[in-house]
Design a protein around this motif. Structure first.
Motif, PDB file in Angstrom:
ATOM      1  N   LEU A 178       0.820  -1.215   0.000  1.00  0.00           N
ATOM      2  CA  LEU A 178       0.000   0.000   0.000  1.00  0.00           C
ATOM      3  C   LEU A 178       0.852   1.263   0.000  1.00  0.00           C
ATOM      4  CD1 LEU A 178      -2.593  -0.945   2.784  1.00  0.00           C
ATOM      5  CD2 LEU A 178      -2.893  -1.132   0.298  1.00  0.00           C
ATOM      6  N   GLY A 179       2.009   1.177   0.619  1.00  0.00           N
ATOM      7  CA  GLY A 179       2.866   2.346   0.747  1.00  0.00           C
ATOM      8  C   GLY A 179       4.059   2.006   1.616  1.00  0.00           C
ATOM      9  N   ARG A 180       4.797   3.053   1.991  1.00  0.00           N
ATOM     10  CA  ARG A 180       5.948   2.831   2.871  1.00  0.00           C
ATOM     11  C   ARG A 180       5.861   3.770   4.062  1.00  0.00           C
ATOM     12  NH1 ARG A 180       8.314   1.722  -2.227  1.00  0.00           N
ATOM     13  NH2 ARG A 180       8.699  -0.521  -2.336  1.00  0.00           N
ATOM     14  N   THR A 181       6.308   3.302   5.197  1.00  0.00           N
ATOM     15  CA  THR A 181       6.170   4.071   6.433  1.00  0.00           C
ATOM     16  C   THR A 181       7.007   5.340   6.390  1.00  0.00           C
ATOM     17  OG1 THR A 181       7.983   2.888   7.493  1.00  0.00           O
ATOM     18  CG2 THR A 181       5.764   2.018   7.817  1.00  0.00           C
ATOM     19  N   GLY A 182       6.573   6.323   7.172  1.00  0.00           N
ATOM     20  CA  GLY A 182       7.287   7.589   7.217  1.00  0.00           C
ATOM     21  C   GLY A 182       7.087   8.290   8.540  1.00  0.00           C
ATOM     22  N   ASN A 183       7.200   9.603   8.469  1.00  0.00           N
ATOM     23  CA  ASN A 183       7.084  10.444   9.659  1.00  0.00           C
ATOM     24  C   ASN A 183       6.358  11.730   9.276  1.00  0.00           C
ATOM     25  OD1 ASN A 183       7.506  11.277  12.305  1.00  0.00           O
ATOM     26  ND2 ASN A 183       9.531  12.131  11.874  1.00  0.00           N
ATOM     27  N   THR A 184       5.342  11.590   8.413  1.00  0.00           N
ATOM     28  CA  THR A 184       4.647  12.764   7.892  1.00  0.00           C
ATOM     29  C   THR A 184       3.443  13.096   8.754  1.00  0.00           C
ATOM     30  OG1 THR A 184       3.353  11.343   6.407  1.00  0.00           O
ATOM     31  CG2 THR A 184       5.383  12.263   5.519  1.00  0.00           C
ATOM     32  N   GLY A 185       2.966  14.329   8.620  1.00  0.00           N
ATOM     33  CA  GLY A 185       1.847  14.790   9.445  1.00  0.00           C
ATOM     34  C   GLY A 185       2.319  15.058  10.856  1.00  0.00           C
ATOM     35  N   ARG A 186       1.389  15.036  11.783  1.00  0.00           N
ATOM     36  CA  ARG A 186       1.757  15.300  13.183  1.00  0.00           C
ATOM     37  C   ARG A 186       2.290  14.021  13.809  1.00  0.00           C
ATOM     38  NH1 ARG A 186      -3.214  18.512  13.385  1.00  0.00           N
ATOM     39  NH2 ARG A 186      -2.597  20.628  12.870  1.00  0.00           N
ATOM     40  N   SER A 187       3.564  13.842  13.662  1.00  0.00           N
ATOM     41  CA  SER A 187       4.231  12.629  14.134  1.00  0.00           C
ATOM     42  C   SER A 187       5.583  13.030  14.698  1.00  0.00           C
ATOM     43  CB  SER A 187       4.403  11.659  12.956  1.00  0.00           C
ATOM     44  OG  SER A 187       5.215  10.575  13.320  1.00  0.00           O
ATOM     45  N   THR A 188       5.932  12.474  15.844  1.00  0.00           N
ATOM     46  CA  THR A 188       7.193  12.886  16.473  1.00  0.00           C
ATOM     47  C   THR A 188       8.344  11.953  16.146  1.00  0.00           C
ATOM     48  OG1 THR A 188       6.559  11.645  18.424  1.00  0.00           O
ATOM     49  CG2 THR A 188       6.086  14.010  18.433  1.00  0.00           C
ATOM     50  N   GLY A 189       8.062  10.880  15.448  1.00  0.00           N
ATOM     51  CA  GLY A 189       9.132   9.957  15.065  1.00  0.00           C
ATOM     52  C   GLY A 189       8.575   8.971  14.063  1.00  0.00           C
ATOM     53  N   PRO A 190       9.451   8.342  13.282  1.00  0.00           N
ATOM     54  CA  PRO A 190       8.977   7.405  12.259  1.00  0.00           C
ATOM     55  C   PRO A 190       8.131   6.282  12.879  1.00  0.00           C
ATOM     56  CG  PRO A 190      11.301   7.884  11.960  1.00  0.00           C
ATOM     57  CD  PRO A 190      10.903   8.494  13.269  1.00  0.00           C
ATOM     58  N   HIS A 191       6.907   6.169  12.414  1.00  0.00           N
ATOM     59  CA  HIS A 191       6.053   5.081  12.888  1.00  0.00           C
ATOM     60  C   HIS A 191       4.851   4.937  11.974  1.00  0.00           C
ATOM     61  CE1 HIS A 191       3.462   8.258  14.593  1.00  0.00           C
ATOM     62  NE2 HIS A 191       2.535   7.328  14.825  1.00  0.00           N
ATOM     63  N   LEU A 192       4.177   3.816  12.094  1.00  0.00           N
ATOM     64  CA  LEU A 192       2.910   3.596  11.395  1.00  0.00           C
ATOM     65  C   LEU A 192       1.785   3.626  12.420  1.00  0.00           C
ATOM     66  CD1 LEU A 192       1.219   2.670   8.858  1.00  0.00           C
ATOM     67  CD2 LEU A 192       1.533   0.342   9.737  1.00  0.00           C
ATOM     68  N   HIS A 193       0.782   4.452  12.140  1.00  0.00           N
ATOM     69  CA  HIS A 193      -0.447   4.412  12.940  1.00  0.00           C
ATOM     70  C   HIS A 193      -1.445   3.563  12.166  1.00  0.00           C
ATOM     71  CE1 HIS A 193      -3.765   6.097  15.479  1.00  0.00           C
ATOM     72  NE2 HIS A 193      -4.461   5.872  14.366  1.00  0.00           N
ATOM     73  N   TYR A 194      -1.911   2.512  12.795  1.00  0.00           N
ATOM     74  CA  TYR A 194      -2.843   1.556  12.168  1.00  0.00           C
ATOM     75  C   TYR A 194      -4.134   1.570  12.957  1.00  0.00           C
ATOM     76  CZ  TYR A 194      -4.563  -3.032  10.542  1.00  0.00           C
ATOM     77  OH  TYR A 194      -5.308  -4.065  10.020  1.00  0.00           O
ATOM     78  N   GLN A 195      -5.219   1.877  12.279  1.00  0.00           N
ATOM     79  CA  GLN A 195      -6.501   2.059  12.966  1.00  0.00           C
ATOM     80  C   GLN A 195      -7.599   1.303  12.240  1.00  0.00           C
ATOM     81  OE1 GLN A 195      -7.203   6.130  14.021  1.00  0.00           O
ATOM     82  NE2 GLN A 195      -9.425   5.939  13.854  1.00  0.00           N
ATOM     83  N   LEU A 196      -8.456   0.654  13.004  1.00  0.00           N
ATOM     84  CA  LEU A 196      -9.565  -0.118  12.431  1.00  0.00           C
ATOM     85  C   LEU A 196     -10.890   0.408  12.971  1.00  0.00           C
ATOM     86  CD1 LEU A 196      -8.139  -3.755  12.847  1.00  0.00           C
ATOM     87  CD2 LEU A 196      -8.160  -2.370  10.758  1.00  0.00           C
ATOM     88  N   GLU A 197     -11.874   0.462  12.087  1.00  0.00           N
ATOM     89  CA  GLU A 197     -13.208   0.913  12.503  1.00  0.00           C
ATOM     90  C   GLU A 197     -14.270   0.038  11.867  1.00  0.00           C
ATOM     91  OE1 GLU A 197     -13.502   4.984  11.246  1.00  0.00           O
ATOM     92  OE2 GLU A 197     -11.666   5.525  12.295  1.00  0.00           O
TER      93      GLU A 197
END
Ligand SMILES: [Zn+2]
Length: 348
Positions: free
Chosen positions: A282-301
């Motif tokens: 789908l893509g590659r992880t980064g540190n874009t937007g309001r993020s203080t360090g490289p990480h992936l936020h994964y959310q399910l709804e």
């Protein structure tokens, strides 16, 4: 979905995130302790009463229970020692984990408390199971500007409901793994892994859904550029919405109707309306937007409800292959000797 600002306050240094987590943990982990006047052994549970004769045994092996009479009346650390490059901290649990670690020599005691707690949340419901007089031990490196690096840690729960428990954690990079992880002395990995999660490998799950009510996803600490794959087949419903907060992001609706969000990417590799198969990049992880360090936020709804990825995916626990155990056991022996340094000092 809008809470990512809360999740990632626009602070500067990575360890500040852990400081923030620490504050959160202070709130979450404030312990339902027995009253300070009450003797530790006066737990009301029948199991605790039944365990009392065992607790009264004269064994002073810190690998087993700490007899209540050896627990200092004041929450002072049993010992702090400094070695070249590493430090050891050992203390009975105070009113909360953060209060306990406030006596540690770490540059950021909140960060050390948060990193330590992260190791044990998989086995212990800290808010429920931790009591005054339980024991924390940690061997760590403390470098300015980065979070404390824990090399080994141990949590000893006094006998009580469920009996005495000792959980230890040793940092070790298994052959073939991209990152070190934490393993028990028996070679079982402490952190659980999502079954068919969005990342094949990562440094650490740095935040669970249950950690904070304002955080609606799970965070994977991982270097920029790690592959993010679709856990299930589905359709890409949105790309790069609310970019200021989420950074580059992708949303996929799985076949079962669950919506999955992948935030703070370095690059997205899919387009809105595109069908994706399970395992597709789908893509590659980064540190874009309001993020203080490289990480992936994964959310399910599902509908208007947030779904815990742990429940949705299920988890597994790896074990080290037998051929790695001799080397691992030597490593554990070395770290254990260092971890027990402060206990030896306390006995002087
Ligand atoms: Zn997050």
């Amino acid at each position: 979905m809008t809470s990512d600002f809360l999740k990632n306050p626009p602070l500067g240094k990575p360890w500040l995130l852990y400081g923030f987590l620490g504050v959160s943990l202070v709130l979450n982990l404030t312990l339902a302790l027995r009253s300070p006047e009450a003797p530790v052994e006066a737990a009301p549970a029948p199991e605790a009463v039944a365990a009392a004769p065992v607790a009264a045994a004269p064994a002073v092996d810190l690998n087993t229970a700490i007899p209540p009479e050896l627990v200092p009346p004041l929450p002072e650390p049993l010992g702090v020692s400094r070695r070249a490059g590493t430090q050891v901290f050992s203390a009975p649990v105070n009113s909360s984990l953060s209060a306990t670690f406030s006596a540690s020599p770490a540059r950021s005691t909140a960060a050390l408390s948060a990193v330590y707690a992260r190791l044990f949340v998989w086995d212990v419901e800290l808010r429920r199971d931790l009591h005054k007089g339980d024991m924390v031990q940690v061997l760590f490196e403390d470098t300015e500007g980065v979070e404390p690096l824990v090399l080994a840690a141990r949590l000893t729960l006094l006998p009580g409901q469920g009996g005495e428990r000792v959980i230890d954690a040793f940092r070790y990079q298994a052959q073939g793994d991209r990152f070190p992880s934490y393993w028990t002395s028996q070679g079982t990995e402490l952190p659980r892994r999502l079954i068919d999660g969005p990342l094949a490998d990562y440094e650490q799950i740095s935040s669970l859904l249950k950690d904070r009510p304002t955080h609606e996803g799970m965070d994977f600490k991982t270097p920029i550029g790690s592959d993010v794959t679709a856990p299930r087949a589905g359709v890409v419903t949105r790309v790069n919405w609310n970019h200021a907060a989420n950074g580059n992001c992708v949303e996929v609706k799985f076949g079962d109707g669950v919506l999955a969000k992948f935030l703070h990417l370095n690059e997205d590799l899919v387009k809105e309306g595109q069908r994706v198969t399970a395992g597709q990049l789908l893509g590659r992880t980064g540190n874009t937007g309001r993020s203080t360090g490289p990480h992936l936020h994964y959310q399910l709804e599902r509908g208007s409800s947030v779904v815990d990825p742990i429940e949705y995916h299920g988890t597994l626990r790896r074990t080290l292959p037998p051929e790695l155990m001799p080397e691992f056991t030597r490593h554990v022996t070395e770290l254990t000797a260092q971890l027990d340094t402060s206990v030896a000092l306390a006995g002087i």
